[in-house]
Scaffold this motif. Structure first.
Motif, PDB file in Angstrom:
ATOM      1  N   LYS A   5      11.465   9.719   3.140  1.00 58.52           N
ATOM      2  CA  LYS A   5      11.118  10.860   2.659  1.00 58.52           C
ATOM      3  C   LYS A   5      10.757  10.838   1.119  1.00 58.52           C
ATOM      4  O   LYS A   5       9.718  11.147   0.618  1.00 58.52           O
ATOM      5  CB  LYS A   5      11.977  11.859   2.849  1.00 58.52           C
ATOM      6  N   GLN A   6      11.388  10.222   0.392  1.00 59.90           N
ATOM      7  CA  GLN A   6      11.160   9.909  -1.171  1.00 59.90           C
ATOM      8  C   GLN A   6       9.898   9.194  -1.128  1.00 59.90           C
ATOM      9  O   GLN A   6       9.326   9.517  -2.214  1.00 59.90           O
ATOM     10  CB  GLN A   6      12.621   9.259  -1.646  1.00 59.90           C
ATOM     11  N   LEU A  12       2.342  10.264  -2.119  1.00 56.84           N
ATOM     12  CA  LEU A  12       1.443  11.305  -2.020  1.00 56.84           C
ATOM     13  C   LEU A  12       1.450  12.422  -3.030  1.00 56.84           C
ATOM     14  O   LEU A  12       0.431  13.301  -2.953  1.00 56.84           O
ATOM     15  CB  LEU A  12       1.770  11.970  -0.609  1.00 56.84           C
ATOM     16  N   ASP A  13       2.577  12.526  -3.648  1.00 57.02           N
ATOM     17  CA  ASP A  13       2.902  13.217  -4.992  1.00 57.02           C
ATOM     18  C   ASP A  13       2.974  14.803  -4.340  1.00 57.02           C
ATOM     19  O   ASP A  13       2.247  15.622  -4.844  1.00 57.02           O
ATOM     20  CB  ASP A  13       1.655  13.280  -6.136  1.00 57.02           C
ATOM     21  N   ILE A  14       3.568  14.880  -3.120  1.00 56.42           N
ATOM     22  CA  ILE A  14       3.547  16.269  -2.711  1.00 56.42           C
ATOM     23  C   ILE A  14       5.134  16.460  -1.845  1.00 56.42           C
ATOM     24  O   ILE A  14       5.712  15.101  -1.685  1.00 56.42           O
ATOM     25  CB  ILE A  14       2.609  16.520  -1.298  1.00 56.42           C
ATOM     26  N   LYS A  15       5.671  17.537  -1.732  1.00 58.13           N
ATOM     27  CA  LYS A  15       6.867  17.633  -1.002  1.00 58.13           C
ATOM     28  C   LYS A  15       6.812  17.470   0.580  1.00 58.13           C
ATOM     29  O   LYS A  15       5.813  18.161   0.829  1.00 58.13           O
ATOM     30  CB  LYS A  15       7.539  18.945  -1.248  1.00 58.13           C
ATOM     31  N   VAL A  16       7.506  16.827   1.358  1.00 59.27           N
ATOM     32  CA  VAL A  16       7.460  16.650   2.883  1.00 59.27           C
ATOM     33  C   VAL A  16       8.762  16.845   3.418  1.00 59.27           C
ATOM     34  O   VAL A  16       9.550  16.852   2.665  1.00 59.27           O
ATOM     35  CB  VAL A  16       7.085  15.228   3.027  1.00 59.27           C
ATOM     36  N   MET A  42      -3.301  10.275   5.774  1.00 60.21           N
ATOM     37  CA  MET A  42      -3.347  10.147   4.244  1.00 60.21           C
ATOM     38  C   MET A  42      -2.566   9.047   3.484  1.00 60.21           C
ATOM     39  O   MET A  42      -3.158   8.438   2.602  1.00 60.21           O
ATOM     40  CB  MET A  42      -2.693  11.390   3.671  1.00 60.21           C
ATOM     41  N   ILE A  43      -1.414   8.800   4.208  1.00 63.01           N
ATOM     42  CA  ILE A  43      -0.615   7.579   3.811  1.00 63.01           C
ATOM     43  C   ILE A  43      -1.290   6.351   4.007  1.00 63.01           C
ATOM     44  O   ILE A  43      -1.256   5.495   3.004  1.00 63.01           O
ATOM     45  CB  ILE A  43       0.703   7.648   4.475  1.00 63.01           C
TER      46      ILE A  43
END
Length: 53
Positions: A5-6, A12-16, A42-43
């Motif tokens: 997760k981290q 991506l500089d977004i929270k998932v 995206m990854i």
């Protein structure tokens, strides 16, 4: 799973949110899985650009 997760959030500089498929309510499953597929693409794109592809 926490490390994954981290790493995704950093990449991506977004929270998932990371969950198993069975943890998703049936009424939301299709939308969540489609979002996960878009996120994975995206990854993949960011990794390929980082590797020079």
């Amino acid at each position: 799973m926490i490390q994954f997760k981290q790493e995704v959030e950093d990449l991506l500089d977004i929270k998932v949110d990371v969950v198993t498929e069975n943890a998703i309510h049936w009424s939301m499953k299709e939308d969540v899985l489609n979002g996960a597929i878009r996120l994975w693409k995206m990854i993949d794109i960011k990794i390929c650009k980082g590797l020079g592809f």
